[in-house]
Design a protein around this motif. Sequence first.
Motif, PDB file in Angstrom:
ATOM      1  N   PRO A 103      10.815  13.046  -7.821  1.00 51.08           N
ATOM      2  CA  PRO A 103      10.323  13.183  -6.442  1.00 51.08           C
ATOM      3  C   PRO A 103       8.904  13.759  -6.414  1.00 51.08           C
ATOM      4  O   PRO A 103       8.464  14.423  -7.349  1.00 51.08           O
ATOM      5  CB  PRO A 103      11.319  14.168  -5.817  1.00 51.08           C
ATOM      6  N   SER A 104       8.211  13.526  -5.334  1.00 48.69           N
ATOM      7  CA  SER A 104       6.924  14.177  -5.104  1.00 48.69           C
ATOM      8  C   SER A 104       7.131  15.273  -4.074  1.00 48.69           C
ATOM      9  O   SER A 104       8.024  15.193  -3.223  1.00 48.69           O
ATOM     10  CB  SER A 104       5.884  13.173  -4.611  1.00 48.69           C
ATOM     11  N   ILE A 134       0.840  -1.206   0.000  1.00 44.88           N
ATOM     12  CA  ILE A 134       0.000   0.000   0.000  1.00 44.88           C
ATOM     13  C   ILE A 134       0.864   1.241   0.000  1.00 44.88           C
ATOM     14  O   ILE A 134       0.618   2.190  -0.742  1.00 44.88           O
ATOM     15  CB  ILE A 134      -0.954  -0.012   1.212  1.00 44.88           C
ATOM     16  N   ILE A 135       1.918   1.271   0.797  1.00 44.09           N
ATOM     17  CA  ILE A 135       2.802   2.434   0.851  1.00 44.09           C
ATOM     18  C   ILE A 135       3.434   2.686  -0.510  1.00 44.09           C
ATOM     19  O   ILE A 135       3.526   3.813  -0.976  1.00 44.09           O
ATOM     20  CB  ILE A 135       3.877   2.231   1.927  1.00 44.09           C
ATOM     21  N   THR A 136       3.859   1.632  -1.172  1.00 45.75           N
ATOM     22  CA  THR A 136       4.467   1.789  -2.481  1.00 45.75           C
ATOM     23  C   THR A 136       3.499   2.398  -3.476  1.00 45.75           C
ATOM     24  O   THR A 136       3.832   3.307  -4.236  1.00 45.75           O
ATOM     25  CB  THR A 136       4.954   0.416  -3.007  1.00 45.75           C
ATOM     26  N   VAL A 137       2.265   1.956  -3.503  1.00 43.38           N
ATOM     27  CA  VAL A 137       1.270   2.496  -4.422  1.00 43.38           C
ATOM     28  C   VAL A 137       1.028   3.966  -4.149  1.00 43.38           C
ATOM     29  O   VAL A 137       0.946   4.800  -5.054  1.00 43.38           O
ATOM     30  CB  VAL A 137      -0.049   1.684  -4.310  1.00 43.38           C
ATOM     31  N   MET A 138       0.928   4.346  -2.847  1.00 42.74           N
ATOM     32  CA  MET A 138       0.712   5.743  -2.495  1.00 42.74           C
ATOM     33  C   MET A 138       1.862   6.604  -2.987  1.00 42.74           C
ATOM     34  O   MET A 138       1.661   7.687  -3.528  1.00 42.74           O
ATOM     35  CB  MET A 138       0.556   5.887  -0.988  1.00 42.74           C
ATOM     36  N   SER A 139       3.079   6.143  -2.860  1.00 44.02           N
ATOM     37  CA  SER A 139       4.231   6.914  -3.312  1.00 44.02           C
ATOM     38  C   SER A 139       4.186   7.140  -4.804  1.00 44.02           C
ATOM     39  O   SER A 139       4.477   8.213  -5.303  1.00 44.02           O
ATOM     40  CB  SER A 139       5.528   6.187  -2.931  1.00 44.02           C
ATOM     41  N   LEU A 140       3.781   6.126  -5.539  1.00 44.45           N
ATOM     42  CA  LEU A 140       3.691   6.259  -6.981  1.00 44.45           C
ATOM     43  C   LEU A 140       2.617   7.252  -7.383  1.00 44.45           C
ATOM     44  O   LEU A 140       2.785   8.049  -8.300  1.00 44.45           O
ATOM     45  CB  LEU A 140       3.425   4.902  -7.624  1.00 44.45           C
ATOM     46  N   LEU A 141       1.517   7.241  -6.671  1.00 43.62           N
ATOM     47  CA  LEU A 141       0.446   8.182  -6.979  1.00 43.62           C
ATOM     48  C   LEU A 141       0.869   9.609  -6.705  1.00 43.62           C
ATOM     49  O   LEU A 141       0.640  10.516  -7.503  1.00 43.62           O
ATOM     50  CB  LEU A 141      -0.817   7.838  -6.181  1.00 43.62           C
ATOM     51  N   VAL A 142       1.524   9.833  -5.577  1.00 41.08           N
ATOM     52  CA  VAL A 142       1.985  11.176  -5.249  1.00 41.08           C
ATOM     53  C   VAL A 142       2.991  11.650  -6.279  1.00 41.08           C
ATOM     54  O   VAL A 142       2.969  12.783  -6.728  1.00 41.08           O
ATOM     55  CB  VAL A 142       2.601  11.188  -3.831  1.00 41.08           C
ATOM     56  N   GLY A 143       3.897  10.755  -6.687  1.00 38.91           N
ATOM     57  CA  GLY A 143       4.890  11.111  -7.687  1.00 38.91           C
ATOM     58  C   GLY A 143       4.257  11.490  -9.008  1.00 38.91           C
ATOM     59  O   GLY A 143       4.737  12.360  -9.715  1.00 38.91           O
ATOM     60  N   ALA A 144       3.152  10.820  -9.344  1.00 41.76           N
ATOM     61  CA  ALA A 144       2.488  11.127 -10.607  1.00 41.76           C
ATOM     62  C   ALA A 144       1.946  12.535 -10.625  1.00 41.76           C
ATOM     63  O   ALA A 144       1.780  13.141 -11.680  1.00 41.76           O
ATOM     64  CB  ALA A 144       1.354  10.138 -10.850  1.00 41.76           C
ATOM     65  N   PHE A 145       1.654  13.095  -9.450  1.00 41.09           N
ATOM     66  CA  PHE A 145       1.143  14.460  -9.369  1.00 41.09           C
ATOM     67  C   PHE A 145       2.234  15.429  -8.916  1.00 41.09           C
ATOM     68  O   PHE A 145       1.952  16.455  -8.339  1.00 41.09           O
ATOM     69  CB  PHE A 145      -0.042  14.528  -8.406  1.00 41.09           C
ATOM     70  N   GLY A 146       3.497  15.087  -9.160  1.00 46.89           N
ATOM     71  CA  GLY A 146       4.606  15.963  -8.793  1.00 46.89           C
ATOM     72  C   GLY A 146       4.506  17.303  -9.500  1.00 46.89           C
ATOM     73  O   GLY A 146       3.885  17.438 -10.553  1.00 46.89           O
ATOM     74  N   VAL A 178       9.411  16.264   0.777  1.00 45.23           N
ATOM     75  CA  VAL A 178       9.882  15.649  -0.465  1.00 45.23           C
ATOM     76  C   VAL A 178      10.004  14.144  -0.261  1.00 45.23           C
ATOM     77  O   VAL A 178      10.587  13.686   0.730  1.00 45.23           O
ATOM     78  CB  VAL A 178      11.245  16.236  -0.882  1.00 45.23           C
ATOM     79  N   ILE A 179       9.428  13.394  -1.197  1.00 42.34           N
ATOM     80  CA  ILE A 179       9.489  11.927  -1.138  1.00 42.34           C
ATOM     81  C   ILE A 179       9.985  11.404  -2.480  1.00 42.34           C
ATOM     82  O   ILE A 179       9.454  11.772  -3.532  1.00 42.34           O
ATOM     83  CB  ILE A 179       8.108  11.316  -0.829  1.00 42.34           C
ATOM     84  N   PHE A 180      10.996  10.571  -2.409  1.00 43.44           N
ATOM     85  CA  PHE A 180      11.506   9.925  -3.615  1.00 43.44           C
ATOM     86  C   PHE A 180      11.518   8.422  -3.401  1.00 43.44           C
ATOM     87  O   PHE A 180      12.210   7.900  -2.525  1.00 43.44           O
ATOM     88  CB  PHE A 180      12.916  10.414  -3.946  1.00 43.44           C
ATOM     89  N   ALA A 181      10.697   7.733  -4.196  1.00 40.92           N
ATOM     90  CA  ALA A 181      10.631   6.271  -4.139  1.00 40.92           C
ATOM     91  C   ALA A 181      10.827   5.728  -5.546  1.00 40.92           C
ATOM     92  O   ALA A 181      10.139   6.141  -6.474  1.00 40.92           O
ATOM     93  CB  ALA A 181       9.286   5.820  -3.571  1.00 40.92           C
ATOM     94  N   SER A 182      11.771   4.832  -5.688  1.00 39.69           N
ATOM     95  CA  SER A 182      12.096   4.294  -7.002  1.00 39.69           C
ATOM     96  C   SER A 182      11.984   2.771  -6.998  1.00 39.69           C
ATOM     97  O   SER A 182      12.354   2.115  -6.018  1.00 39.69           O
ATOM     98  CB  SER A 182      13.519   4.692  -7.406  1.00 39.69           C
ATOM     99  N   GLY A 183      11.495   2.243  -8.094  1.00 38.71           N
ATOM    100  CA  GLY A 183      11.422   0.790  -8.231  1.00 38.71           C
ATOM    101  C   GLY A 183      12.706   0.188  -8.729  1.00 38.71           C
ATOM    102  O   GLY A 183      12.848  -1.032  -8.802  1.00 38.71           O
ATOM    103  N   SER A 184      13.684   1.041  -9.067  1.00 38.02           N
ATOM    104  CA  SER A 184      14.959   0.560  -9.598  1.00 38.02           C
ATOM    105  C   SER A 184      15.994   0.429  -8.490  1.00 38.02           C
ATOM    106  O   SER A 184      15.984   1.184  -7.518  1.00 38.02           O
ATOM    107  CB  SER A 184      15.483   1.533 -10.661  1.00 38.02           C
ATOM    108  N   SER A 185      16.887  -0.502  -8.665  1.00 35.75           N
ATOM    109  CA  SER A 185      17.961  -0.712  -7.698  1.00 35.75           C
ATOM    110  C   SER A 185      18.975   0.418  -7.787  1.00 35.75           C
ATOM    111  O   SER A 185      19.420   0.805  -8.880  1.00 35.75           O
ATOM    112  CB  SER A 185      18.657  -2.047  -7.978  1.00 35.75           C
ATOM    113  N   TRP A 186      19.351   0.957  -6.649  1.00 31.70           N
ATOM    114  CA  TRP A 186      20.381   1.988  -6.625  1.00 31.70           C
ATOM    115  C   TRP A 186      21.739   1.420  -7.027  1.00 31.70           C
ATOM    116  O   TRP A 186      22.599   2.152  -7.507  1.00 31.70           O
ATOM    117  CB  TRP A 186      20.481   2.601  -5.231  1.00 31.70           C
ATOM    118  N   VAL A 187      21.914   0.118  -6.838  1.00 32.29           N
ATOM    119  CA  VAL A 187      23.175  -0.509  -7.206  1.00 32.29           C
ATOM    120  C   VAL A 187      23.416  -0.380  -8.707  1.00 32.29           C
ATOM    121  O   VAL A 187      24.526  -0.102  -9.164  1.00 32.29           O
ATOM    122  CB  VAL A 187      23.193  -1.993  -6.775  1.00 32.29           C
TER     123      VAL A 187
END
Length: 544
Positions: free
Chosen positions: A426-427, A10-22, A437-446
């Motif tokens: 970021p959102s 749920i947290i991940t989905v919320m982050s994506l939604l907020v980012g979409a409205f950045g 400011v919130i930054f959540a990424s589905g990609s590996s930082w590595v």
Amino acid sequence: MKNKLKILSIITVMSLLVGAFGILPAAAATVSVADNTAEWTNQDGEAVTHVKPDTVGVFWVNDSDLETTKTGVARWYPTARKNGPAAVGASWNIGTGGLAATETGQEVVTSSQHYITATHYNASNATKTPLTAAPTVKVGGVTKLVTGFDTDGQFTLGAAYPGYTTTTATFTYHIQDLYYGTSTSLRRAKVTSTSDPSGEYITINEDFGPGAMGEGLDGTYRIHATSTGNAITGSGLITSLDNVDGRGTIVDRDGNGTVDGGDVTVVIEYNNADITLASSSIASVNPSTGAITFATAQTTTATTTVYYQSSVSSATSDLYRGDLQLSSNASAQGTNSDGIWVQDGDTVTITYLNSSGTAIDTDTVTVDAVVPTISNISPADGSTQNVVNPTVQFDVTDTGSGISSTNVSTDISININGTDITSTSPSFQAITNGFRVIFASGSSWVTSYSVADSTAFTWTIVATDVAKNTKRLHGSSLDLTIDTTKPTVSSAVTGTSWSTDTAAEGTAESNTSVKVTLSENILSSSVQATDFTVGGVAPTAAVV
């Protein structure tokens, strides 16, 4: 465990939604200065409400009554024709003297046969000093009909005329108007601050208007030597000839907050070689007058050229630009022609004056000398994360000029291990006096940011307020480690004696303990006795 996974999802989905409205950066608009008013702007001509110390303040004045015109005379003498009293063509040019002949073989006028008397008229580029009306033309003392003219100095006569007759053209033209702050009769703009009520009178130059900027302009400057020959002492100047060379106000090219040696490139010719002076050899640059003062004596044997960036001059805009230093140094206080002294919270006022010194209009800005605050940072400095893409969150607040709601995505930035995060990632959630400011990424930082597992790296937060005060956290303030490698057992030694009284290996106690060495440092609170078995039996305790 299922509930925990569900919550994380749920947290991940919320982050994506907020980012979409950045928030995306908005296109800034240049200010429109009404007649008989003064307005503060930035270098790009955008309206401002706050400024920071140790920068160049910019303001504009609009007043059609400041426009002036001049009168000049151009003459063509009879020696301009060498083929007898043949008919001379009807097309003329005031600046160059050029004219069109109506018969083959007639010679065009040369500079030695054409003379012009016109103060500040730009004969080589007449568009800088356009005509106000058709010239009055006389041939042999008789007024002739002018059937057409261009503001660049071209005009035509209704008929040809005998070639051996003197011709005069009396004309009026615009010039770039300047009102010098050092002149008691011309000064029209005064800037004061709460800390510096005496303030300064500022020179204003007629320019094209807010937002217009000339790139890579250059000017040839004359030398005012104060010693024998071509040596220029520290008090000597290189200034633009009469300040009417079509140059606008010199601007802060290097962005360090002041117009100085870093904003001009001075090339001096000496012994047939071009020498570019170091910026440190320039003591000061006056952005309005173009005067350059050297810190040390210079010697030149030929033309000196200065390259700079400036606003765009105009002879007809009725818009006047003023620049001044807003200094945090108290020595700038008073009428020293070196800018004004400002402190945090000061009100800075531009007062536009008429010729008698009465205020026509004022505009104010507030000084903000405090950088934004960055708080509630996650991941915390020096922490270790066991995921390859941790969620970044922090708050940026500013109680002075504030954080721009339209440019927040460029005024607040994140850099991970040397790679900038795109402004759309970021959102930005509005909070009191700022943004979360919130930054959540589905990609590996590595893989995305070349982060090495189990190795500390740095990330960066940069936040800028409306007044352009900038706070930067980096290096030792933002260390982070991503560790996704599970520890392994390097060795296990049985028959070890352990003292519960001293919490250390002993010799008198029974040898019933097992000493286990792991491959890396571990979190002691995470170790439980139930994590181990010895011969199928769980130990009674586990101590790190």
